[in-house]
Design a protein around this motif. Structure first.
Motif, PDB file in Angstrom:
ATOM      1  N   LYS A 107       0.830  -1.215   0.000  1.00 32.84           N
ATOM      2  CA  LYS A 107       0.000   0.000   0.000  1.00 32.84           C
ATOM      3  C   LYS A 107       0.860   1.259   0.000  1.00 32.84           C
ATOM      4  CE  LYS A 107      -4.074  -1.910   2.134  1.00 32.84           C
ATOM      5  NZ  LYS A 107      -5.186  -1.707   2.999  1.00 32.84           N
ATOM      6  N   MET A 111       1.001   4.060  -2.949  1.00 32.95           N
ATOM      7  CA  MET A 111       0.701   5.474  -2.689  1.00 32.95           C
ATOM      8  C   MET A 111       1.856   6.381  -3.132  1.00 32.95           C
ATOM      9  SD  MET A 111      -1.486   5.274   0.893  1.00 32.95           S
ATOM     10  CE  MET A 111      -0.745   6.714   1.525  1.00 32.95           C
ATOM     11  N   ALA A 144      -6.020   3.329  -2.284  1.00 30.86           N
ATOM     12  CA  ALA A 144      -4.734   4.044  -2.156  1.00 30.86           C
ATOM     13  C   ALA A 144      -4.711   4.934  -0.944  1.00 30.86           C
ATOM     14  CB  ALA A 144      -4.473   4.852  -3.419  1.00 30.86           C
TER      15      ALA A 144
END
Length: 144
Positions: A107, A111, A144
């Motif tokens: 993650k 991002m 996101a």
């Protein structure tokens, strides 16, 4: 496809014998077959677990899967991945838990705008997850 929340654990159901296939929970989505499956075993697995999304096989077994089974799984929208469940002991737990740290890292890198290839390479090296499994997690509609 179900979204993955931040603290959620992803678990892979480890199946070590063909007899076990018919005792699985029909809601299983990720299954690792720790034996060399026949076409009949794979048909049985898809029938027993209609929500299945991924079947993972060790590298040596993955190579022996027939083209007809690959096409059948494609039509069922089931991904056939190569990989292992490192250090997993079936006698202790029938599930292999994907480390929360690996999901968190995926993650974070997503991002940051990192490329899929970079995420797969780094997370698979750090967590011992197969790059294909990292890609599956990455594409699992992760917010996101």
């Amino acid at each position: 496809m179900k979204q993955l929340s931040v603290g959620e654990n992803m678990r892979i159901r480890v199946v070590s014998s063909r007899e076990e296939i018919f005792t699985l929970n029909p809601n299983e989505r990720l299954v690792h077959l720790a034996f060399r499956p026949s076409n009949k075993d794979i048909f049985g697995l898809v029938e027993t677990c209609p929500k299945i999304e991924v079947i993972q096989l060790p590298k040596s077994y993955r190579r022996t899967v027939s083209r007809s089974i690959e096409m059948f799984l494609q039509m069922q929208r089931v991904q056939l991945l190569e990989g292992d469940v490192w250090g997993h002991r079936k006698d202790i737990n029938e599930y292999y838990n994907i480390p929360a740290s690996a999901i968190k890292k995926i993650k974070e890198m997503k991002m940051e705008g990192r490329s899929t290839e970079e995420i797969e390479k780094r997370v698979s090296r750090e967590s011992k997850l197969n790059p294909e499994m990292v890609n599956y997690i990455l594409n699992k509609e992760m917010p996101a």
